[in-house]
Design a protein around this motif. Sequence first.
Motif, short mmCIF file in Angstrom:
data_model
loop_
_atom_site.label_atom_id
_atom_site.label_comp_id
_atom_site.label_asym_id
_atom_site.label_seq_id
_atom_site.Cartn_x
_atom_site.Cartn_y
_atom_site.Cartn_z
N PHE A 1 34.26 42.85 43.57
CA PHE A 1 35.47 42.56 42.79
C PHE A 1 36.15 41.37 43.46
CE2 PHE A 1 35.53 46.53 40.32
CZ PHE A 1 34.68 47.33 41.05
N HIS B 1 31.95 42.32 39.18
CA HIS B 1 33.12 42.62 38.32
C HIS B 1 34.09 41.43 38.38
CE1 HIS B 1 31.71 46.85 38.21
NE2 HIS B 1 31.34 46.60 39.44
N ILE C 1 36.90 38.69 37.30
CA ILE C 1 38.17 38.55 36.58
C ILE C 1 37.97 37.44 35.54
CG2 ILE C 1 40.60 37.90 36.75
CD1 ILE C 1 40.59 38.94 39.65
N TYR D 1 41.22 43.46 33.41
CA TYR D 1 40.69 43.75 34.75
C TYR D 1 41.16 45.11 35.23
CZ TYR D 1 38.30 42.40 39.03
OH TYR D 1 37.40 42.30 40.09
N GLU E 1 39.01 47.61 33.78
CA GLU E 1 37.71 47.68 34.45
C GLU E 1 37.81 48.45 35.76
OE1 GLU E 1 35.47 44.14 34.33
OE2 GLU E 1 33.85 44.95 35.57
#
Length: 257
Positions: free
Chosen positions: A75, A110, A112, A126, A129
């Motif tokens: 992330f 993942h 943004i 986001y 997610e």
Amino acid sequence: MAQPLIDLRLCADGAELARTAAEEFSRRAGLAIGARERFAVALSGGSTPRRLFALLAARDEPFRDRIDWRAVHLFWGDERHVPPDHPESNFRMTRETLLDAVPIPAANIHRIRGEEPDAARAAALYEDELRAFFLGDDPRFDLVLLGLGPDAHTASLFPGSDAVRERERWVVAPWVEKLATFRITLTPAALNRAAAVIFLVQGEEKAAALHAVFEGGRDGERDPDRWPAQVIRPENGEVVWLVDRAAASGLEKRSGS
Ligand code: 6PG
């Protein structure tokens, strides 16, 4: 209230800082994957992490093969409001230095969506997610990497921004006046749930900010609105500061005074 213990590791230079960070990253990945079969890490942006990412990706270094990339979920702590192929994109920097060189499944990246015209919508997407990944209401990253700006911002939590005090939403999209742009950033509500935070701070231009974060102003006051990195205090997690000598010079002067 007693000051929390600060785990500060002084590195000679940027090369040692990157290597120390790579050792920490791979060690923590092994522990998390061993315990829970996954390693959820939020990456920092800017330029400091480049050397770390290159080390993690290097085939002639031990780190790449120590890490089970199939179990790593990446992330970002923040992103610029630009498309993923823009020179300013934190994702692009990470793709070029790390993602293109390691066998991490695409589903584990993942990103943004900085390309989303409405930055607030990018933040909301986001957060969705994150909530889907963490299955509910506890965004407990195994590791969060953070940088420090010369103004003591971290992620995209800038001085004077409401985002510094955000305690409900996990992701917001503040307007950053000094940069004349929106940013998308994780908030203290998410960052302070982490099991571990590692700050990477390199260079003379960070010395004043680092001094302010640790020592506050003249009266030693804490003021996260002025020095946002002070807001990072994981409720149940550790904070490690990896700092090179140049960035620590302000601290050394003080400790030597
Ligand atoms: C970003 C970062 C930001 C960065 C600091 C330090 O998107 O720019 O997440 O918080 O970590 O500004 O940046 P440097 O590493 O380039 O000094």
